[in-house]
Every structure is written in C-alpha cells, then in structure tokens.
Design a protein around this motif. Structure first.
Motif, PDB file in Angstrom:
ATOM      1  N   LYS A   1     -38.518  22.335  -9.394  1.00  0.00           N
ATOM      2  CA  LYS A   1     -38.427  22.316  -7.940  1.00  0.00           C
ATOM      3  C   LYS A   1     -38.733  20.913  -7.426  1.00  0.00           C
ATOM      4  CE  LYS A   1     -38.788  23.438  -3.551  1.00  0.00           C
ATOM      5  NZ  LYS A   1     -37.637  23.732  -2.702  1.00  0.00           N
ATOM      6  N   LEU A   2     -37.845  20.364  -6.624  1.00  0.00           N
ATOM      7  CA  LEU A   2     -38.025  19.024  -6.071  1.00  0.00           C
ATOM      8  C   LEU A   2     -38.290  19.122  -4.582  1.00  0.00           C
ATOM      9  CD1 LEU A   2     -37.872  15.927  -6.440  1.00  0.00           C
ATOM     10  CD2 LEU A   2     -35.412  16.094  -5.972  1.00  0.00           C
ATOM     11  N   TRP A   3     -39.463  18.628  -4.147  1.00  0.00           N
ATOM     12  CA  TRP A   3     -39.845  18.656  -2.740  1.00  0.00           C
ATOM     13  C   TRP A   3     -39.381  17.373  -2.064  1.00  0.00           C
ATOM     14  CZ3 TRP A   3     -41.853  23.105  -0.880  1.00  0.00           C
ATOM     15  CH2 TRP A   3     -42.376  24.011  -1.800  1.00  0.00           C
ATOM     16  N   LEU A   4     -38.683  17.537  -0.921  1.00  0.00           N
ATOM     17  CA  LEU A   4     -38.065  16.401  -0.240  1.00  0.00           C
ATOM     18  C   LEU A   4     -38.528  16.286   1.209  1.00  0.00           C
ATOM     19  CD1 LEU A   4     -34.381  17.038  -1.377  1.00  0.00           C
ATOM     20  CD2 LEU A   4     -35.765  15.081  -2.084  1.00  0.00           C
ATOM     21  N   LEU A   5     -38.470  15.062   1.744  1.00  0.00           N
ATOM     22  CA  LEU A   5     -38.636  14.868   3.186  1.00  0.00           C
ATOM     23  C   LEU A   5     -37.453  15.487   3.915  1.00  0.00           C
ATOM     24  CD1 LEU A   5     -39.796  11.140   3.344  1.00  0.00           C
ATOM     25  CD2 LEU A   5     -41.222  13.163   3.614  1.00  0.00           C
ATOM     26  N   ASN A   6     -37.635  15.760   5.200  1.00  0.00           N
ATOM     27  CA  ASN A   6     -36.540  16.377   5.944  1.00  0.00           C
ATOM     28  C   ASN A   6     -35.471  15.354   6.335  1.00  0.00           C
ATOM     29  OD1 ASN A   6     -37.813  15.033   8.039  1.00  0.00           O
ATOM     30  ND2 ASN A   6     -38.649  16.887   8.968  1.00  0.00           N
ATOM     31  N   GLU A   7     -34.392  15.842   6.904  1.00  0.00           N
ATOM     32  CA  GLU A   7     -33.273  15.001   7.318  1.00  0.00           C
ATOM     33  C   GLU A   7     -33.737  13.948   8.323  1.00  0.00           C
ATOM     34  OE1 GLU A   7     -30.292  15.084   6.143  1.00  0.00           O
ATOM     35  OE2 GLU A   7     -30.145  17.036   5.147  1.00  0.00           O
ATOM     36  N   GLY A   8     -33.134  12.771   8.255  1.00  0.00           N
ATOM     37  CA  GLY A   8     -33.460  11.703   9.185  1.00  0.00           C
ATOM     38  C   GLY A   8     -34.358  10.636   8.588  1.00  0.00           C
ATOM     39  N   HIS A   9     -34.964  10.926   7.431  1.00  0.00           N
ATOM     40  CA  HIS A   9     -35.806   9.952   6.762  1.00  0.00           C
ATOM     41  C   HIS A   9     -35.013   9.275   5.648  1.00  0.00           C
ATOM     42  CE1 HIS A   9     -39.678  11.029   8.654  1.00  0.00           C
ATOM     43  NE2 HIS A   9     -39.128  12.231   8.747  1.00  0.00           N
ATOM     44  N   CYS A  10     -35.005   7.935   5.658  1.00  0.00           N
ATOM     45  CA  CYS A  10     -34.208   7.213   4.673  1.00  0.00           C
ATOM     46  C   CYS A  10     -34.686   7.497   3.250  1.00  0.00           C
ATOM     47  CB  CYS A  10     -34.231   5.712   4.957  1.00  0.00           C
ATOM     48  SG  CYS A  10     -35.878   4.962   4.938  1.00  0.00           S
ATOM     49  N   MET A  11     -35.996   7.788   3.084  1.00  0.00           N
ATOM     50  CA  MET A  11     -36.510   8.031   1.737  1.00  0.00           C
ATOM     51  C   MET A  11     -35.919   9.303   1.135  1.00  0.00           C
ATOM     52  SD  MET A  11     -40.442   7.893   0.337  1.00  0.00           S
ATOM     53  CE  MET A  11     -40.659   9.583  -0.200  1.00  0.00           C
ATOM     54  N   ARG A  12     -35.550  10.264   1.979  1.00  0.00           N
ATOM     55  CA  ARG A  12     -34.885  11.463   1.463  1.00  0.00           C
ATOM     56  C   ARG A  12     -33.569  11.069   0.792  1.00  0.00           C
ATOM     57  NH1 ARG A  12     -34.298  17.133   2.689  1.00  0.00           N
ATOM     58  NH2 ARG A  12     -32.167  17.814   2.285  1.00  0.00           N
ATOM     59  N   GLY A  13     -32.788  10.230   1.481  1.00  0.00           N
ATOM     60  CA  GLY A  13     -31.526   9.770   0.921  1.00  0.00           C
ATOM     61  C   GLY A  13     -31.717   8.980  -0.359  1.00  0.00           C
ATOM     62  N   GLN A  14     -32.785   8.185  -0.411  1.00  0.00           N
ATOM     63  CA  GLN A  14     -33.057   7.398  -1.609  1.00  0.00           C
ATOM     64  C   GLN A  14     -33.416   8.287  -2.790  1.00  0.00           C
ATOM     65  OE1 GLN A  14     -35.941   5.039   0.463  1.00  0.00           O
ATOM     66  NE2 GLN A  14     -34.686   3.190   0.369  1.00  0.00           N
ATOM     67  N   VAL A  15     -34.230   9.320  -2.529  1.00  0.00           N
ATOM     68  CA  VAL A  15     -34.608  10.245  -3.606  1.00  0.00           C
ATOM     69  C   VAL A  15     -33.379  10.983  -4.121  1.00  0.00           C
ATOM     70  CG1 VAL A  15     -35.905  12.349  -4.146  1.00  0.00           C
ATOM     71  CG2 VAL A  15     -36.987  10.507  -2.841  1.00  0.00           C
ATOM     72  N   LEU A  16     -32.512  11.395  -3.206  1.00  0.00           N
ATOM     73  CA  LEU A  16     -31.285  12.082  -3.627  1.00  0.00           C
ATOM     74  C   LEU A  16     -30.389  11.151  -4.433  1.00  0.00           C
ATOM     75  CD1 LEU A  16     -30.455  14.148  -0.420  1.00  0.00           C
ATOM     76  CD2 LEU A  16     -31.415  14.982  -2.573  1.00  0.00           C
ATOM     77  N   SER A  17     -30.417   9.854  -4.091  1.00  0.00           N
ATOM     78  CA  SER A  17     -29.637   8.881  -4.859  1.00  0.00           C
ATOM     79  C   SER A  17     -30.207   8.717  -6.261  1.00  0.00           C
ATOM     80  CB  SER A  17     -29.633   7.525  -4.146  1.00  0.00           C
ATOM     81  OG  SER A  17     -28.925   7.596  -2.930  1.00  0.00           O
ATOM     82  N   ILE A  18     -31.538   8.695  -6.370  1.00  0.00           N
ATOM     83  CA  ILE A  18     -32.182   8.584  -7.677  1.00  0.00           C
ATOM     84  C   ILE A  18     -31.769   9.753  -8.560  1.00  0.00           C
ATOM     85  CG2 ILE A  18     -34.401   8.690  -8.899  1.00  0.00           C
ATOM     86  CD1 ILE A  18     -35.642   7.254  -6.467  1.00  0.00           C
ATOM     87  N   CYS A  19     -31.741  10.948  -7.968  1.00  0.00           N
ATOM     88  CA  CYS A  19     -31.436  12.170  -8.726  1.00  0.00           C
ATOM     89  C   CYS A  19     -29.942  12.399  -8.898  1.00  0.00           C
ATOM     90  CB  CYS A  19     -32.029  13.381  -8.013  1.00  0.00           C
ATOM     91  SG  CYS A  19     -33.776  13.242  -7.637  1.00  0.00           S
ATOM     92  N   ASN A  20     -29.132  11.605  -8.213  1.00  0.00           N
ATOM     93  CA  ASN A  20     -27.678  11.850  -8.165  1.00  0.00           C
ATOM     94  C   ASN A  20     -27.354  13.244  -7.663  1.00  0.00           C
ATOM     95  OD1 ASN A  20     -26.833   9.290  -9.165  1.00  0.00           O
ATOM     96  ND2 ASN A  20     -27.427   9.946 -11.216  1.00  0.00           N
ATOM     97  N   TYR A  21     -28.299  13.808  -6.912  1.00  0.00           N
ATOM     98  CA  TYR A  21     -28.184  15.131  -6.306  1.00  0.00           C
ATOM     99  C   TYR A  21     -27.777  16.205  -7.320  1.00  0.00           C
ATOM    100  CZ  TYR A  21     -27.903  18.238  -2.302  1.00  0.00           C
ATOM    101  OH  TYR A  21     -28.137  19.230  -1.389  1.00  0.00           O
ATOM    102  N   LYS A  22     -28.389  16.139  -8.501  1.00  0.00           N
ATOM    103  CA  LYS A  22     -28.108  17.127  -9.544  1.00  0.00           C
ATOM    104  C   LYS A  22     -29.217  18.168  -9.641  1.00  0.00           C
ATOM    105  CE  LYS A  22     -25.440  13.894 -12.364  1.00  0.00           C
ATOM    106  NZ  LYS A  22     -25.396  13.130 -13.632  1.00  0.00           N
TER     107      LYS A  22
END
Length: 313
Positions: free
Chosen positions: A190-211
């Motif tokens: 389970k991966l816990w993420l910041l909500n929409e609107g935070h750039c770090m959420r997008g960065q984490v998804l990029s690290i994971c390649n959204y897999k």
C-alpha cells in the motif's frame, strides 16, 4: 496618469472587487473609484465593466493593466537602487512556499532573518505550486520556494538544492527487510500519497511509474496535504510512503529503522527560488537565497548520482 492610479487598477484587476482593492490599498472605496474614473476619462476608455460581479476587466483594460504592472515594477527599482547603495535591507518580502518544504526549511531561515535583518519584514504563505505561480504573476508574491522545473516562460528559476526522496516503510511491509529499495519494488505494498494539487504527489507517481497495485488499497481513500500524516498512516495501517529527506533530519534511531534510501541514481527533487522574469527586491531575495544555502546540508547541493524527478501541474 499617476503611479497611484496604476496601483489602483492593478488592485481591482487582482481582487476583482473595488471594495477589496480599496482595503488592500488602504484607501476608502470612493477614493479608489474616483481615481480610476479619472484615469479612464483621461485615457478615453473603460478599463472595467462595472455592471458585472465580480468586476470584469475589459479587453483594452487588460492591455493597459499589463503595461501598468511593468511600469510599477520598474518604478520600484529606483527605491531598490537607493537601498543597495546605502547597504540597507528594509521593507517587506512576500514569500510563497510549498507545504512539503516550509516546515523543514523555514524555521531556521526565519530565525536567522530575525537576528540579522531587523528592518526587513517577512510575509510567508504556504501555497501549492499552482497557487504560487498565480500569485507571482499577479504580483502579490515577490518570490517562491518550490520544486522545479516548472516550464513557465514568465517565471525565473534559481536552483538551490537537490533533496533526496526516501521510503518510509512499515515493519509489516515486505520492504522492511531490505537495505535499499528500487522504484519497481514500491508496487508490492500500500502506497500512501499526498492529495491532488501537490507537486510531490506527481513526483512520487513518477518515481513509481504509476505501477502501484490498486488491489492493495483497501476500502477507503485518504486525502491529505501533510507529510507527517502520511508517516502516521504507515505507522498505524502499514504500507509505505515517500518522504523528502529534510523531513527526517531530526529522526531518532528507532524512527530511522523505517527509512530506506533508493538505489543509485537516487530520485531527488530540485528546490528553487522562483521569481517573475522582471522582478524587484533583488537584494532581499538574494539575501534569502544565501541564508537558505547556509543551512542546507552540503550533500544537497550536488546532483552527482541523482536523478531529478519531474511532475505535471
């Protein structure tokens, strides 16, 4: 045409209200309205459509206000030249900072400013990246501290440091027994993420390649803008989250047992000082930059063996 009149039309355009603009300019609403009317009469055009609420800027009004912003910016540089000549640092500096940077960077910076620059007043707001960009364009902020690159032509970026991302892992996670992790391994839990609107959420998804394995998400979706909340959710509910390294500098030995660094090249975020392309208060902003660099660990200042993670707004 006066600089005060230009200030008033910019305020109305920014706040879309004559009442709010008057409050921000510290004048009565009739005074502000009268000065704007005089400007419109001298130019022979209507700058605002007063029949609509909120107030709407006319087509020619938008062009006038764009030029007015340039005129006011250039006029303020005279006072700035005099300050620099006298070696002074006075006035106000309005700063926007993203929430995933502010609590870990600013306390020490503010403390140093209070001791060294007693005549300079800092005004600081925690905003999302999108909000900071908007406020910079409107002129309601002087600078911002956020993650880059932004790919915004009107914004100037000065990189400050490169902050490593780390994984915060529950004892129940299969990753807890590993010394270092790879991005492809994050989908195992389970991966816990910041909500929409935070750039770090997008960065984490990029690290994971959204897999990420969505079958592990459970029966609820928790939305938060707090890094500390993400860590707490891992402690109580298991799984993993990604944290910026500055958020763990005060961790004790027990807390550090949950931290796993990434395999090389380490994913990092580029933190920059951003301003409009044509900006004032350069002396104060440069001082802010130097104070930040003085407290940032030396290892953050190099990009060697690191990969800057991008994001989309």
């Amino acid at each position: 045409m006066t600089l005060v009149q230009l200030e008033y039309i910019i305020a109305v355009d920014t706040y879309r209200s004559f009442v709010a603009a008057a409050e921000k300019c510290f004048v009565t609403q009739p005074t502000l309205s009268m000065q704007i009317q005089k400007l419109e009469e001298s130019l022979g055009v209507k700058i605002f459509d007063r029949s609509r609420q909120p107030v709407v800027t006319t087509e020619i009004g938008e062009k006038i206000i764009e030029q007015a912003r340039t005129v006011l910016t250039e006029s303020k540089k005279i006072a700035e030249l005099l300050q620099a000549e006298r070696g002074e640092l006075t006035g106000d500096l309005r700063i926007g900072v993203i929430p995933t940077v502010a609590p870990y960077l600013l306390p020490n910076v503010i403390s140093n400013f209070l001791k060294k620059y007693t005549k300079l007043k800092l005004h600081i707001w925690e905003y999302t990246t999108e909000q900071i960009i908007q406020e910079l364009k409107l002129g309601t902020l002087d600078c911002g501290i956020l993650s880059t690159p932004l790919h915004e032509p009107s914004i100037q970026e000065t990189p400050l440091f490169y902050e490593t991302f780390v994984a915060y892992v529950s004892e129940r996670s299969g990753l807890f027994g590993k010394k270092a992790v790879g991005p492809d391994e994050l989908s195992e839990d389970k991966l816990w993420l910041l909500n929409e609107g935070h750039c770090m959420r997008g960065q984490v998804l990029s690290i994971c390649n959204y897999k990420h394995n969505h079958s592990l998400e459970g029966t609820f979706d928790y939305n938060t803008g707090s890094v500390e909340t993400l860590k707490r959710m891992v402690d109580l509910n298991g799984g993993i989250t990604i944290l910026p390294e500055m958020s763990i500098v005060s961790y004790n030995d027990e807390q550090m047992q949950h931290i796993r660094y990434f395999k090389s090249p380490e994913p990092v975020r580029e933190i920059s000082l951003v301003t409009p392309q044509n900006y004032v208060k350069k002396h104060a902003i440069n001082t802010l930059k130097n104070e930040i660099l003085n407290i940032v660990p030396e290892r953050f200042k190099s990009r060697k063996k690191k990969e800057v993670v991008g994001f989309s707004l």
